[in-house]
Design a protein around this motif. Structure first.
Motif, short mmCIF file in Angstrom:
data_model
loop_
_atom_site.label_atom_id
_atom_site.label_comp_id
_atom_site.label_asym_id
_atom_site.label_seq_id
_atom_site.Cartn_x
_atom_site.Cartn_y
_atom_site.Cartn_z
N TYR B 35 -10.40 -3.48 1.44
CA TYR B 35 -9.61 -4.53 0.82
C TYR B 35 -10.51 -5.31 -0.16
CZ TYR B 35 -5.95 -4.17 4.43
OH TYR B 35 -4.95 -3.74 5.26
N ARG B 36 -9.88 -5.93 -1.12
CA ARG B 36 -10.58 -6.92 -1.93
C ARG B 36 -9.89 -8.27 -1.76
NH1 ARG B 36 -10.48 -5.99 -8.30
NH2 ARG B 36 -10.96 -8.22 -8.24
N GLN B 37 -10.69 -9.33 -1.81
CA GLN B 37 -10.17 -10.67 -1.63
C GLN B 37 -10.58 -11.53 -2.82
OE1 GLN B 37 -11.71 -13.11 1.67
NE2 GLN B 37 -9.67 -13.93 1.96
N ASP B 38 -9.60 -12.03 -3.52
CA ASP B 38 -9.84 -12.89 -4.67
C ASP B 38 -9.24 -14.26 -4.41
OD1 ASP B 38 -9.05 -9.88 -6.06
OD2 ASP B 38 -10.98 -10.81 -6.53
N PRO B 39 -9.82 -15.31 -4.98
CA PRO B 39 -9.32 -16.67 -4.74
C PRO B 39 -7.82 -16.78 -5.00
CG PRO B 39 -11.39 -16.75 -5.94
CD PRO B 39 -10.98 -15.29 -5.88
N GLY B 40 -7.10 -17.29 -4.01
CA GLY B 40 -5.68 -17.50 -4.18
C GLY B 40 -4.84 -16.23 -4.19
N MET B 41 -5.46 -15.08 -3.87
CA MET B 41 -4.73 -13.81 -3.95
C MET B 41 -4.56 -13.13 -2.61
SD MET B 41 -3.79 -13.33 -7.03
CE MET B 41 -3.42 -11.58 -7.08
N GLY B 42 -5.19 -13.64 -1.58
CA GLY B 42 -5.10 -12.97 -0.29
C GLY B 42 -5.90 -11.69 -0.28
N LEU B 43 -5.54 -10.78 0.59
CA LEU B 43 -6.22 -9.50 0.73
C LEU B 43 -5.35 -8.40 0.16
CD1 LEU B 43 -7.21 -10.30 4.34
CD2 LEU B 43 -8.90 -9.52 2.70
N ARG B 44 -5.93 -7.57 -0.70
CA ARG B 44 -5.18 -6.47 -1.30
C ARG B 44 -5.87 -5.14 -0.97
NH1 ARG B 44 -4.61 -7.95 -7.46
NH2 ARG B 44 -6.74 -8.70 -7.11
#
Lengths: 115, 114
Positions: B35-44
């Motif tokens: 997964y990648r986690q970006d600010p305000g984006m959750g886990l994708r």
């Protein structure tokens, strides 16, 4: 595809108060709804989950409720403590596919519990 | 029992460079995920694997490749890094794909692409 909305993005409560985080999902076929807690510098950790055939589940101070008709589910934390401060993520599993690889996460709620 | 271990913990790359992130689990889990986690984006979800020798695309697979040559390891590769790949990357594993088998996450790799 599935979309999960999570509110609020930030939540501040006094120690001892309750905290509620709400999520809505779009795919009515979704059948599994976990909640994860992420502490600073750590990976998310599962704290509670609920399946679509159950309306409510409780584990000590935390509980999750599910309203399938309205397509929303909520995390309730009672008697909050400073160690509850973290980012909380809700998630929903897509209605098709057998793999948890289809978990869709909300954007997270940063909970701060003030002593 | 270390659970899920990710290496490295931090990395800085220049645009166009390549690198590989390593995930190792010692729980004999079949399923593994990146997964990648970006600010305000959750886990994708980027890619996942349902067993040794298998891989599948997730929600945001473009620009990444993966390999699962051994059951305990899941590698994530960036062939030509771009600034848009600046993120925190999490690996996870689960015993199976059933909902009774929760995801176990590593502590993440913070990648910066300049």
């Amino acid at each position: 595809g599935e979309n999960v909305e999570q509110h609020p993005s930030t939540l501040s409560v006094q120690e001892g108060d309750s905290a509620v985080i709400k999520c809505t999902y779009s795919d009515s076929a979704s059948n599994y709804f976990p909640w994860y807690k992420q502490e600073l510098g750590k990976g998310p950790q599962l704290i509670i989950d609920i399946r679509s055939n159950v309306g409510e589940k409780k584990d000590q101070r935390i509980a999750v409720t599910l309203n399938k008709t309205a397509k929303h589910f909520s995390l309730h934390i009672t008697e909050t403590q400073p160690e509850d401060s973290a980012v909380y993520f809700c998630a929903a599993r897509l209605g098709y596919g057998g793999s948890q690889g289809n978990l869709i996460f909300g954007k997270g709620t940063k909970l701060s519990v003030k002593p | 029992n270390a659970g899920v271990t990710q290496t490295p913990k931090f990395r800085v790359l220049k645009t166009g460079q390549s690198m590989t992130l390593l995930c190792a689990q010692d729980m004999n889990h079949e399923y593994m995920y990146w997964y990648r986690q970006d600010p305000g984006m959750g886990l994708r979800l980027i890619h996942y694997s349902v067993g040794e020798g298998t891989t599948a695309k997730g929600e945001v697979p473009d620009g990444y490749n993966v390999s699962r040559l051994k059951k305990q390891n899941f590698l994530l590769g960036l062939e030509s890094a771009a600034p848009s790949q600046t993120s925190v990357y999490f690996c996870a594993s689960s015993y199976s794909g059933d909902t009774s088998s929760p995801l176990h996450f590593g502590n993440g790799t913070r990648l910066t692409v300049t």
